[in-house]
Enzyme design. Structure first.
Site, PDB file in Angstrom:
ATOM      1  N   PHE A  50     -10.792 -14.415 -37.476  1.00 13.18           N
ATOM      2  CA  PHE A  50     -10.283 -16.033 -37.578  1.00 13.18           C
ATOM      3  C   PHE A  50     -10.609 -16.674 -38.459  1.00 13.18           C
ATOM      4  O   PHE A  50     -11.769 -16.054 -39.400  1.00 13.18           O
ATOM      5  CB  PHE A  50     -10.564 -16.753 -36.170  1.00 13.18           C
ATOM      6  N   GLU A  51     -10.079 -18.133 -39.774  1.00 11.81           N
ATOM      7  CA  GLU A  51     -10.977 -18.600 -40.573  1.00 11.81           C
ATOM      8  C   GLU A  51     -12.044 -19.066 -40.263  1.00 11.81           C
ATOM      9  O   GLU A  51     -12.310 -19.567 -40.737  1.00 11.81           O
ATOM     10  CB  GLU A  51     -10.202 -19.694 -40.627  1.00 11.81           C
ATOM     11  N   THR A  52     -12.185 -19.290 -38.477  1.00  9.78           N
ATOM     12  CA  THR A  52     -13.495 -19.727 -38.671  1.00  9.78           C
ATOM     13  C   THR A  52     -14.599 -19.185 -38.186  1.00  9.78           C
ATOM     14  O   THR A  52     -16.073 -19.268 -37.415  1.00  9.78           O
ATOM     15  CB  THR A  52     -13.363 -20.875 -36.728  1.00  9.78           C
ATOM     16  N   GLY A  53     -14.365 -17.569 -38.651  1.00 10.31           N
ATOM     17  CA  GLY A  53     -15.683 -17.235 -38.308  1.00 10.31           C
ATOM     18  C   GLY A  53     -16.038 -15.731 -37.070  1.00 10.31           C
ATOM     19  O   GLY A  53     -16.677 -14.999 -37.377  1.00 10.31           O
ATOM     20  N   LEU A  81     -17.346 -19.635 -41.728  1.00 11.80           N
ATOM     21  CA  LEU A  81     -15.840 -19.710 -42.948  1.00 11.80           C
ATOM     22  C   LEU A  81     -16.221 -18.527 -44.270  1.00 11.80           C
ATOM     23  O   LEU A  81     -15.313 -17.981 -44.245  1.00 11.80           O
ATOM     24  CB  LEU A  81     -16.053 -21.008 -43.332  1.00 11.80           C
TER      25      LEU A  81
END
Length: 255
Positions: A50-53, A81
């Site tokens: 996910f984009e949030t890491g 990120l």
């Protein structure tokens, strides 16, 4: 009589696009559900991030958003990120990354608009914009696009180009210096669209049971080749059982 919803159909069809070893970059909503379905049905060795890491999440429950703490459960890496985008653009891992995107508009080459409707300076509607979508569309090996099948969404010309598809045709991406592979499929609530390998223009590949090619074309703002259209295989009992009882038993996304 159908024993599944169109949202279930879309999630299962998208899951079938994902293969073992794929690294899936997905956002919130049905794209997240499709990634979970693939992991639990046909591609157990795929990796979701996910984009949030959060990288290689276990996903015991379907998260409500990419910032939901459930995306961090039993991850291989809990980063940020920069880690997420580094994974996506890495010259080794990036060759297996599949991005799942959505948008407000799409054109015949799979270019996407998620920025505004109307002129950019004085739009009729302004959306949240690219987020990471432009990076995903530019650099990953292929993208899968979710769209509501409506004439106002399938347009001859985008009001704004947010994320590149095949740009203006066969050599568009190469001429723009984009290394990623471009869109492979558009999954809607009526059909599956793909892109001709020579012209890179969208064509109708599959219609859902009970939906005709004429129905699909009627809900588009540009003409597509319908001569190759087949009927989509409906979800199996096993696929529906896993989707409903393992992936989203609380009906958070399925409704």
């Amino acid at each position: 009589m159908q024993d599944y919803t169109l949202k279930e159909m879309m999630a299962v069809v998208a899951a079938r696009e994902i293969q073992n070893g794929d690294i899936i970059f997905c956002g919130t909503g049905i794209s997240m559900l499709a990634a979970m379905a693939a992991k639990n049905i046909s591609a157990p060795d795929c990796v979701i991030f996910f984009e949030t890491g959060a990288i290689d999440s276990l996903l015991e429950e379907v998260p409500l958003a990419v910032g939901d703490s459930r995306v961090m459960y039993h991850t291989a890496v809990n980063g940020g990120l920069a880690d997420a985008f580094g994974t996506m653009q890495n010259r080794f891992t990036g060759k297996r990354v599949v991005g799942i995107l959505g948008a407000a508009q799409i054109d015949c080459y799979g270019n996407l608009n998620s920025t505004c409707l109307g002129g950019y300076d004085k739009p009729a509607v302004r959306f949240s914009g690219s987020g990471g979508a432009n990076d995903v569309a530019s650099f990953v090996s292929r993208t899968i696009i979710f769209m509501k099948h409506e004439k106002r969404k399938f347009v001859k010309q985008l009001d704004y180009l947010t994320s590149p598809g095949w740009l203006d045709g066969p050599d568009g991406r190469q001429e723009a210096g984009l290394t990623g592979g471009g869109p492979s499929a558009v999954i809607t609530d009526m059909a599956v669209m793909r892109f001709d390998p020579d012209t890179r223009q969208m064509f109708l590949a599959e219609c859902y049971p009970g939906i005709s090619a004429d129905d699909v074309q009627e809900n588009m703002g540009f003409r597509v080749d319908c001569s190759r259209a087949a009927e989509t295989q409906p979800p199996s009992a096993r696929e529906l059982h896993i989707l409903r009882n393992r992936c989203d038993p609380q009906r958070l996304i399925l409704g």
